[in-house]
Design an enzyme around this catalytic site. Structure first.
Site, short mmCIF file in Angstrom:
data_model
loop_
_atom_site.label_atom_id
_atom_site.label_comp_id
_atom_site.label_asym_id
_atom_site.label_seq_id
_atom_site.Cartn_x
_atom_site.Cartn_y
_atom_site.Cartn_z
CB ALA A 100 -1.01 0.00 1.17
CG LEU A 101 3.79 3.58 -3.00
CD1 LEU A 101 4.81 4.13 -1.79
CD2 LEU A 101 4.54 3.35 -4.18
CD GLU A 152 -1.38 8.22 1.07
OE1 GLU A 152 -1.68 9.61 1.15
OE2 GLU A 152 -0.71 7.91 1.96
N GLY A 181 -12.52 -10.32 -35.98
CA GLY A 181 -13.84 -9.65 -36.41
C GLY A 181 -14.72 -9.44 -35.06
CD GLU A 218 4.02 -3.83 -9.77
OE1 GLU A 218 5.08 -3.90 -9.75
OE2 GLU A 218 2.99 -4.41 -8.83
N GLY A 219 3.89 1.99 -11.96
CA GLY A 219 4.65 3.07 -12.58
C GLY A 219 3.92 3.09 -14.06
CB THR A 220 1.98 5.66 -16.01
OG1 THR A 220 2.96 6.80 -15.46
CG2 THR A 220 0.96 6.00 -15.00
N1 CAA Z 1 15.79 1.92 -6.06
C1 CAA Z 1 16.44 2.30 -4.90
N2 CAA Z 1 16.37 3.63 -4.55
C2 CAA Z 1 15.78 4.55 -5.44
C3 CAA Z 1 15.35 4.07 -6.63
C4 CAA Z 1 15.35 2.79 -7.04
N3 CAA Z 1 14.93 2.19 -7.96
N4 CAA Z 1 14.99 5.15 -7.58
C5 CAA Z 1 15.07 6.23 -6.72
N5 CAA Z 1 15.54 5.67 -5.53
C6 CAA Z 1 16.15 6.88 -4.80
C7 CAA Z 1 16.99 7.66 -5.14
O1 CAA Z 1 18.63 7.09 -4.99
C8 CAA Z 1 16.92 9.08 -4.22
O2 CAA Z 1 17.63 8.59 -3.16
P1 CAA Z 1 18.65 9.80 -2.39
O3 CAA Z 1 18.03 10.85 -2.17
O4 CAA Z 1 19.09 8.98 -1.15
O5 CAA Z 1 19.77 9.82 -3.37
C9 CAA Z 1 15.62 9.05 -3.85
O6 CAA Z 1 15.18 7.61 -4.14
C10 CAA Z 1 14.92 10.01 -4.69
O7 CAA Z 1 15.09 9.50 -6.28
P2 CAA Z 1 14.79 10.57 -7.40
O8 CAA Z 1 15.18 11.84 -6.92
O9 CAA Z 1 15.06 9.74 -8.60
O10 CAA Z 1 13.09 10.32 -7.09
P3 CAA Z 1 12.03 11.23 -8.08
O11 CAA Z 1 11.12 11.87 -7.01
O12 CAA Z 1 12.56 12.22 -8.84
O13 CAA Z 1 11.61 10.22 -9.00
C11 CAA Z 1 10.10 8.49 -9.42
C12 CAA Z 1 10.91 9.14 -8.38
C13 CAA Z 1 10.56 7.72 -10.64
C14 CAA Z 1 9.06 9.48 -10.36
C15 CAA Z 1 9.33 7.78 -8.47
O14 CAA Z 1 8.25 8.64 -7.75
C16 CAA Z 1 8.21 6.82 -8.96
O15 CAA Z 1 8.67 5.62 -9.47
N6 CAA Z 1 6.82 7.12 -9.25
C17 CAA Z 1 5.81 6.14 -9.66
C18 CAA Z 1 5.23 5.24 -8.41
C19 CAA Z 1 4.59 3.98 -8.78
O16 CAA Z 1 5.14 3.17 -9.52
N7 CAA Z 1 3.56 3.72 -8.28
C20 CAA Z 1 2.74 2.48 -8.47
C21 CAA Z 1 1.94 2.31 -7.37
S1 CAA Z 1 2.07 0.56 -6.66
C22 CAA Z 1 1.31 -0.34 -7.60
O17 CAA Z 1 0.99 -0.01 -8.52
C23 CAA Z 1 1.16 -1.78 -7.05
C24 CAA Z 1 -0.06 -2.49 -7.28
O18 CAA Z 1 -0.52 -2.88 -6.42
C25 CAA Z 1 0.11 -3.37 -8.64
#
Ligand code: CAA
Length: 383
Positions: A124-125, A127, A339, A363-365
């Protein structure tokens, strides 16, 4: 196949293919109509080790390699995408995350029943106001004595109703941005956690997607996963694995759609011959097969990188992006081949098309994957 599968990996693939088509497939269409959670499937899958593939053997798991895991997940998705998404969130995100970040006590307490499918894992991530931007989440976790008190609402939680344990993220210090988010293990039935609205979705209808509400929900401090402030990293690491899982689901559903289209085109006669003889359709079949194979290779290469202990984040996003877009195209093409029959419930391709729709979203668009991919590429160029 460019990646050489080992004898054991081929054995897993063959065994799960047989099981999936014999046991999971026959009831998939009915489940799509009734929306019944396939609890029985998970029992049978646990007997084969499928619910503990990412759990080490010492906690009743299989300790499988990532390549074997994605091959197995694809085979389950081939028959029933609803069953596959539950298996994927359970293994890729929940079991693997507890294995990586859990204390010895947490592992003993949760991994053993997860491996046996006595409980299903949920994550649960998301919201209502925090989807692509999880740092904007508003759920809070405040220390009170030996406990954390959780308040907030989580949305679109796969297995939120039928899951036995949920990894919940919450703000422990909003002023710290992503470093102020923490992750917690919350068992189902904990006072203060309740299941809210259940979504009525276009596809994956037998997998429950619900709101989870936390109202002064008290959990022991021992249920903190990792350290305070690790929650965002824990979620991102889990999603890296989860994204290879979505690629695997995409490959499975797309292969099922292609196989159904081939079967139909061979039988269907128009203008005095089987429609499979028309070059216009044969070229579409060729494109479908190429795109499925390309997605499969991306999925396998991401899994193989993970098995080698390399950073596979970029490859996971590439596999997720390409495969999820691919399956939406391939399932649409499979309907076109059928068809008018393609949009009826007489053939499974309409279900495949509906099931695949969310793959480019959860899991991320696709747009988020492009952010991750371009960030990696541009960072590399700076070096
Ligand atoms: N692994 C480990 N750490 C990571 C990482 C990864 N893949 N990606 C980023 N981080 C860390 C970075 O190292 C950074 O840490 P530090 O500050 O310590 O260096 C921190 O996280 C922030 O990183 P960014 O600055 O790159 O983060 P951002 O805010 O610019 O971008 C994002 C992040 C990629 C947009 C991210 O917010 C994201 O992936 N968003 C999408 C969320 C998502 O996928 N939601 C899906 C919901 S879950 C779901 O759908 C499940 C289900 O039930 C089916």
């Amino acid at each position: 196949m460019s990646l050489q599968l080992t004898k054991e990996q081929k054995l897993v693939q063959t065994m799960i293919r047989e099981f999936s088509r014999k046991v999971i497939a026959p009831t998939a269409a009915e489940r799509d109509l009734t929306k019944e959670f396939p609890a029985e499937n998970f029992q049978k899958m646990a007997e084969l080790g499928l619910m503990g593939m990412t759990i080490p053997e010492e906690y009743n798991g299989e300790g499988s390699d990532a390549v074997s895991y994605v091959l197995a997940l694809s085979e389950i998705a081939y028959s029933c995408a609803s069953t596959a998404v539950v298996m994927s969130v359970h293994n890729s995100i929940v079991c693997e995350t507890i294995t990586r970040y859990g204390t010895e006590d947490q592992k003993k307490k949760f991994l053993v029943p997860l491996a046996d499918a006595e409980i299903i894992g949920a994550f649960a991530l998301t919201e209502p106001e925090a989807g692509s931007d999880p740092v904007a989440q508003e759920t809070t976790a405040v220390v009170d004595g030996d406990e954390y008190v959780l308040n907030g609402t989580k949305r679109f939680i796969t297995s939120g109703k039928n899951g036995g344990v949920v990894i919940v993220t919450a703000q422990t210090d909003k002023s710290k941005g992503h470093k102020g988010i923490s992750a917690f293990l919350v068992p189902q039935g904990t006072t203060g956690m309740s299941v809210g609205h259940m979504e009525d979705k276009i596809g994956l209808r037998a997998s429950d997607t619900v709101d989870l509400m936390f109202e002064n929900c008290r959990i022991p401090k021992d249920n903190l996963l990792g350290k305070e402030g690790d929650g965002f990293k824990i979620a991102m690491t889990g999603l890296d694995s989860g994204r290879i899982g979505i690629a695997a689901q995409s490959v499975g559903v797309a292969q099922a759609a292609l196989d159904e289209a081939v079967k139909y085109a061979r039988k269907r006669k128009q203008f005095g011959q089987s429609i499979a003889k028309f070059q216009g359709l044969r070229f579409i079949f060729a494109d479908m097969a190429v795109n499925i194979e390309a997605a499969r290779q991306l999925m396998l290469s991401a899994a193989a990188m993970k098995d080698r202990g390399e950073n596979f984040s970029l490859q996971a996003s590439m596999a997720k992006l390409f495969a999820s877009e691919m399956v939406n195209k391939v399932t649409a093409q499979a309907i076109q081949m059928h068809g008018g029959y393609g949009v009826t419930k007489d053939y499974p391709v309409e279900r495949f098309y509906r099931d695949a729709r969310v793959f480019t979203i959860y899991e991320g668009t696709s747009e988020i994957q492009r952010i991750v991919i371009s960030n990696h590429i541009l960072k590399d160029k700076k070096k």
